[in-house]
Design a protein around this motif. Structure first.
Motif, PDB file in Angstrom:
ATOM      1  N   HIS A  88       0.825  -1.214   0.000  1.00  0.00           N
ATOM      2  CA  HIS A  88       0.000   0.000   0.000  1.00  0.00           C
ATOM      3  C   HIS A  88       0.857   1.260   0.000  1.00  0.00           C
ATOM      4  CE1 HIS A  88      -3.203   2.810   1.008  1.00  0.00           C
ATOM      5  NE2 HIS A  88      -2.425   3.274   1.982  1.00  0.00           N
ATOM      6  N   VAL A  89       1.814   1.361   0.925  1.00  0.00           N
ATOM      7  CA  VAL A  89       2.589   2.596   1.021  1.00  0.00           C
ATOM      8  C   VAL A  89       3.482   2.791  -0.203  1.00  0.00           C
ATOM      9  CG1 VAL A  89       2.504   2.720   3.534  1.00  0.00           C
ATOM     10  CG2 VAL A  89       4.373   1.453   2.453  1.00  0.00           C
ATOM     11  N   LYS A  90       4.027   1.705  -0.742  1.00  0.00           N
ATOM     12  CA  LYS A  90       4.856   1.846  -1.937  1.00  0.00           C
ATOM     13  C   LYS A  90       4.031   2.305  -3.133  1.00  0.00           C
ATOM     14  CE  LYS A  90       8.607  -1.443  -0.957  1.00  0.00           C
ATOM     15  NZ  LYS A  90       9.317  -2.665  -1.426  1.00  0.00           N
ATOM     16  N   THR A  91       2.851   1.728  -3.292  1.00  0.00           N
ATOM     17  CA  THR A  91       1.983   2.101  -4.414  1.00  0.00           C
ATOM     18  C   THR A  91       1.614   3.569  -4.352  1.00  0.00           C
ATOM     19  OG1 THR A  91       1.086  -0.141  -4.564  1.00  0.00           O
ATOM     20  CG2 THR A  91      -0.203   1.629  -5.567  1.00  0.00           C
ATOM     21  N   GLU A  92       1.199   4.029  -3.181  1.00  0.00           N
ATOM     22  CA  GLU A  92       0.801   5.423  -3.034  1.00  0.00           C
ATOM     23  C   GLU A  92       1.995   6.359  -3.144  1.00  0.00           C
ATOM     24  OE1 GLU A  92      -2.054   6.507  -3.172  1.00  0.00           O
ATOM     25  OE2 GLU A  92      -3.358   4.806  -2.691  1.00  0.00           O
ATOM     26  N   ALA A  93       3.131   5.954  -2.591  1.00  0.00           N
ATOM     27  CA  ALA A  93       4.319   6.806  -2.647  1.00  0.00           C
ATOM     28  C   ALA A  93       4.795   6.990  -4.083  1.00  0.00           C
ATOM     29  CB  ALA A  93       5.432   6.217  -1.786  1.00  0.00           C
ATOM     30  N   LYS A  94       4.788   5.916  -4.870  1.00  0.00           N
ATOM     31  CA  LYS A  94       5.213   6.038  -6.264  1.00  0.00           C
ATOM     32  C   LYS A  94       4.231   6.887  -7.072  1.00  0.00           C
ATOM     33  CE  LYS A  94       5.821   1.587  -7.046  1.00  0.00           C
ATOM     34  NZ  LYS A  94       6.168   0.358  -7.803  1.00  0.00           N
ATOM     35  N   ALA A 133      15.266  11.928 -12.305  1.00  0.00           N
ATOM     36  CA  ALA A 133      15.195  11.995 -10.839  1.00  0.00           C
ATOM     37  C   ALA A 133      13.926  11.325 -10.335  1.00  0.00           C
ATOM     38  CB  ALA A 133      15.257  13.451 -10.385  1.00  0.00           C
ATOM     39  N   LYS A 134      12.812  11.550 -11.023  1.00  0.00           N
ATOM     40  CA  LYS A 134      11.555  10.938 -10.598  1.00  0.00           C
ATOM     41  C   LYS A 134      11.626   9.426 -10.707  1.00  0.00           C
ATOM     42  CE  LYS A 134       6.550  11.431 -11.121  1.00  0.00           C
ATOM     43  NZ  LYS A 134       5.472  12.206 -11.787  1.00  0.00           N
ATOM     44  N   ASN A 135      12.187   8.912 -11.797  1.00  0.00           N
ATOM     45  CA  ASN A 135      12.336   7.457 -11.953  1.00  0.00           C
ATOM     46  C   ASN A 135      13.269   6.889 -10.890  1.00  0.00           C
ATOM     47  OD1 ASN A 135      10.598   7.341 -14.127  1.00  0.00           O
ATOM     48  ND2 ASN A 135      12.222   7.572 -15.657  1.00  0.00           N
ATOM     49  N   ALA A 136      14.336   7.624 -10.571  1.00  0.00           N
ATOM     50  CA  ALA A 136      15.262   7.172  -9.526  1.00  0.00           C
ATOM     51  C   ALA A 136      14.565   7.122  -8.181  1.00  0.00           C
ATOM     52  CB  ALA A 136      16.472   8.089  -9.467  1.00  0.00           C
ATOM     53  N   ASN A 137      13.702   8.094  -7.922  1.00  0.00           N
ATOM     54  CA  ASN A 137      12.987   8.117  -6.648  1.00  0.00           C
ATOM     55  C   ASN A 137      11.973   6.984  -6.560  1.00  0.00           C
ATOM     56  OD1 ASN A 137      14.388  10.322  -5.652  1.00  0.00           O
ATOM     57  ND2 ASN A 137      12.921  11.812  -6.477  1.00  0.00           N
ATOM     58  N   ARG A 138      11.370   6.630  -7.682  1.00  0.00           N
ATOM     59  CA  ARG A 138      10.474   5.474  -7.684  1.00  0.00           C
ATOM     60  C   ARG A 138      11.248   4.195  -7.384  1.00  0.00           C
ATOM     61  NH1 ARG A 138       6.776   7.216 -12.940  1.00  0.00           N
ATOM     62  NH2 ARG A 138       5.153   8.317 -11.741  1.00  0.00           N
ATOM     63  N   ALA A 139      12.463   4.100  -7.896  1.00  0.00           N
ATOM     64  CA  ALA A 139      13.295   2.932  -7.610  1.00  0.00           C
ATOM     65  C   ALA A 139      13.669   2.885  -6.131  1.00  0.00           C
ATOM     66  CB  ALA A 139      14.551   2.955  -8.479  1.00  0.00           C
ATOM     67  N   ILE A 140      13.919   4.048  -5.541  1.00  0.00           N
ATOM     68  CA  ILE A 140      14.227   4.110  -4.107  1.00  0.00           C
ATOM     69  C   ILE A 140      13.028   3.609  -3.297  1.00  0.00           C
ATOM     70  CG2 ILE A 140      14.593   5.722  -2.188  1.00  0.00           C
ATOM     71  CD1 ILE A 140      16.308   7.394  -4.155  1.00  0.00           C
ATOM     72  N   ILE A 141      11.828   3.988  -3.716  1.00  0.00           N
ATOM     73  CA  ILE A 141      10.625   3.513  -3.038  1.00  0.00           C
ATOM     74  C   ILE A 141      10.483   2.002  -3.194  1.00  0.00           C
ATOM     75  CG2 ILE A 141       8.092   3.601  -3.075  1.00  0.00           C
ATOM     76  CD1 ILE A 141       8.424   6.588  -3.888  1.00  0.00           C
ATOM     77  N   ASP A 142      10.735   1.484  -4.389  1.00  0.00           N
ATOM     78  CA  ASP A 142      10.658   0.032  -4.621  1.00  0.00           C
ATOM     79  C   ASP A 142      11.602  -0.732  -3.700  1.00  0.00           C
ATOM     80  OD1 ASP A 142       8.651  -0.270  -6.541  1.00  0.00           O
ATOM     81  OD2 ASP A 142      10.005   0.291  -8.170  1.00  0.00           O
ATOM     82  N   ALA A 143      12.762  -0.148  -3.414  1.00  0.00           N
ATOM     83  CA  ALA A 143      13.774  -0.825  -2.595  1.00  0.00           C
ATOM     84  C   ALA A 143      13.570  -0.605  -1.096  1.00  0.00           C
ATOM     85  CB  ALA A 143      15.166  -0.344  -2.997  1.00  0.00           C
ATOM     86  N   SER A 144      12.588   0.198  -0.724  1.00  0.00           N
ATOM     87  CA  SER A 144      12.387   0.507   0.689  1.00  0.00           C
ATOM     88  C   SER A 144      11.846  -0.690   1.455  1.00  0.00           C
ATOM     89  CB  SER A 144      11.426   1.695   0.830  1.00  0.00           C
ATOM     90  OG  SER A 144      10.152   1.364   0.319  1.00  0.00           O
ATOM     91  N   THR A 145      11.955  -0.619   2.771  1.00  0.00           N
ATOM     92  CA  THR A 145      11.505  -1.692   3.656  1.00  0.00           C
ATOM     93  C   THR A 145      10.539  -1.129   4.704  1.00  0.00           C
ATOM     94  OG1 THR A 145      13.334  -1.384   5.217  1.00  0.00           O
ATOM     95  CG2 THR A 145      13.711  -2.871   3.346  1.00  0.00           C
ATOM     96  N   LEU A 146      10.005  -1.990   5.536  1.00  0.00           N
ATOM     97  CA  LEU A 146       9.079  -1.545   6.578  1.00  0.00           C
ATOM     98  C   LEU A 146       9.684  -0.462   7.468  1.00  0.00           C
ATOM     99  CD1 LEU A 146       7.451  -4.894   7.768  1.00  0.00           C
ATOM    100  CD2 LEU A 146       6.282  -3.000   6.623  1.00  0.00           C
ATOM    101  N   GLU A 147      10.999  -0.562   7.696  1.00  0.00           N
ATOM    102  CA  GLU A 147      11.653   0.401   8.578  1.00  0.00           C
ATOM    103  C   GLU A 147      11.559   1.830   8.055  1.00  0.00           C
ATOM    104  OE1 GLU A 147      12.801  -2.504   7.836  1.00  0.00           O
ATOM    105  OE2 GLU A 147      13.148  -3.529   9.751  1.00  0.00           O
TER     106      GLU A 147
END
Length: 574
Positions: free
Chosen positions: A44-50, A260-274
């Protein structure tokens, strides 16, 4: 016969209470949705964040600049505070009794304690001044017996038995390392400078001459407020995602922004619960620490309609058992806290993705907004349970804008932001709404409007089946409202006088005290005004006493903890 009142003006410490407002349009169709598993939460959070991420990260979607006002108010709370103990003869062979032998913090609801910079048990005063917690023995001649320097330089106190917790927000510097991981290696919840971290410090005051730091709990996010029933405290914290280091456009131009936007989406994809759930570190006095996620995924909720990626967390702590946290969280914002003995409510303006709005839509959202309210059940001392969410038109003034009575929540709002300065074509007016819980939703079951057209609410007080609302622009209409039928709240009486009351306090015997400002007929303030109203006849409220201190001002106008009414001698301390 009406009792007389002696108003004593004394120098005392006072603390600032944050003022909250609402925003946007109603977001919650029917309560919140509970996450079934961590995988669902993360998806949920990744989908909305991207979906909302920009070439500059998520910052443009947050209320950062708006929160700064509240944060400055909270920081200012360290410089002064409220509540004044009254010394007097203590009954022999009996423990000092609050309200009889000594005063306590002036709270909104009986049985629900609120944090303050000064507390007492009748024998000792515990006070924070200039960044230090002092212990003063008042059993005979007042004597400072010990002191402890506070790391953050300010804080608010909750006292239960021989335990104190100091509540504060740390804005600079990292918290202790955890798990042997260096801060430079943290991908998840990095504690960077200027990142708000709530700090709960437990202090043993059983030996008044040798108070001891027991442990400290660090939480992601800024401390908002707290309430305590018995020995159990509920601490409200608001936080944002952490540890996400965004890419930014390099060299300018459309292509740089796309990269930059695509890079930020990749950062979100790689994020974890923390990155998306607040983290905690519990540090014992000997330096040993434990840490982990503050909330279990199954204790997290989200609105049915997206309301941002910030998290509102209610942390339950039993002071008699230490600082082991138990928490429930909602993916929403929060800024105003109210609690009865059974329920805790957190109100906020709605999250808005400003990037998707036109200039006209932005003005409409700001000038005519909604407040959302989350209800939590706190009747069980061992748990805090989310119950329902709802929304009302307009802005809250402060915690006194909410009150629960016989299962109904009464809420007073003004439909135009006080800072908007009349730029909207809409004429401001105020409302009192009555809400009831129904299937996970707080539904409006009764409304009365039309209060103070062209004015703003300056004070509210609900007492049983009656509500008192003061609005002001040039004169002060004091409205009396009959709430005995929750489905049909009715304005019964109105009194117009010069100036306004910013704080209302019941005196009993049909009397109501107001503290605020006297004013000219044009609305220019003249100085502190103390009024006593006879409200025994709701249809015909009268002011029967008035005192003005020319050019004066009192912290009571914005902080009820700076006020004390000592019923035994009918004395108000301001």
């Amino acid at each position: 016969m009406k009792r007389t009142l002696f108003a004593a003006f004394v120098v005392l410490l006072t603390a600032c209470s944050p003022i909250g407002v609402g925003s946007g349009v109603p977001a919650f169709a029917a309560g919140l949705v509970r996450f079934d598993a961590c995988e669902d939460y993360l998806t949920h959070v990744k989908t909305e964040a991207k979906r909302i991420v920009t070439p500059y990260g998520l910052e443009n979607g947050w209320y950062g600049p708006m929160w700064a006002v509240d944060d400055m108010v909270m920081e200012a709370a360290g410089s002064d505070g409220g509540g004044i103990p009254i010394s007097g003869a203590v009954r022999q062979n009996a423990a000092p009794e609050p309200g009889v032998d000594y005063s306590t913090t002036n709270v909104q609801e009986a049985g629900v304690d609120e944090p303050d910079v000064i507390k007492t048990n009748g024998n000792f005063i515990y006070a924070i001044s200039n960044g230090t917690l002092y212990v003063i023995d008042v059993t005979d001649k007042p004597t400072v017996t010990d002191s402890l320097r506070l790391e953050n330089g300010w804080g608010e106190i909750l006292l239960a038995g021989d335990r104190i917790i100091v509540l504060s927000t740390q804005y600079q510097g990292p918290v202790p390392a955890f798990g042997g991981i260096a801060e430079s290696d943290v991908v998840g919840p990095g504690y960077y400078y200027n990142t708000p971290v709530s700090v709960l410090t437990e202090i043993d005051v059983s030996d008044s001459s040798d108070i001891e730091l027991v442990r400290t709990l660090f939480l992601d996010g800024g401390y908002l407020s707290a309430r305590m029933t018995g020995d159990v405290a509920r601490i409200v914290v608001r936080s944002s995602p952490t540890g996400l280091v965004w890419e930014y456009p390099q060299g300018g131009g459309l292509l740089a922004e796309i990269k930059a936007k695509n890079a930020n989406r990749a950062i979100i994809d790689a994020s974890t619960l923390e990155n998306w759930i607040p983290y905690y570190v519990l540090e014992e006095a000997d330096g040993t620490t434990t840490d982990g996620l503050l909330i279990d995924c199954e204790d997290a909720y989200r609105p049915q309609e997206f309301a941002g990626l910030g998290m509102l967390t209610v942390v339950t702590v039993d002071l008699s058992e230490g600082l082991q946290p138990d928490a429930v969280g909602v993916l929403a914002e929060g800024d105003t806290v109210y609690a009865s003995t059974d329920s805790l409510y957190v109100a906020s303006r709605q999250w808005v993705d400003w990037n998707d709005l036109s200039e006209a839509e932005i003005e409409a959202r700001i000038s005519g907004e909604y407040t959302e309210i989350h209800k939590f059940d706190i009747s069980d001392p061992n748990a805090t349970v989310y119950r329902a969410t709802g929304s009302v038109d307009g802005f809250l003034l402060n915690q006194f804008s909410m009150s629960e009575h016989e299962g109904y929540l009464r809420v007073a709002t003004t439909n135009q932001a006080p800072w908007w300065g009349g730029r909207s074509a809409q004429t401001s007016e105020s409302f009192v709404n009555v809400l009831a819980e129904n299937g996970g939703e707080l539904e409006v079951v009764g409304t009365v409007g039309g209060l103070g057209k062209g004015e703003q609410i300056f004070s509210v007080r609900f007492m049983g089946d009656v509500g008192y609302v003061v609005t002001f622009r040039q004169t002060d209409p004091l409205y009396t409202i009959d709430l005995s039928d929750p489905t049909n709240p009715t304005v019964v009486g109105e009194l117009k006088i010069l100036g306004y009351s910013a704080y209302l306090h019941p005196l009993g015997d049909g009397l109501l005290l107001g503290v605020g400002q006297d004013a000219t007929e044009e609305g220019w303030t003249k100085g502190t005004q103390v009024s006593i109203f006879d409200v025994s006849d709701l249809a015909n409220p009268k002011r029967i006493h008035q005192y003005t201190m020319t050019d004066g001002h009192s912290d009571v106008e914005f902080d009820h903890r700076a006020f004390l009414y000592w019923e035994a001698t009918s004395t108000a301390f301001i």
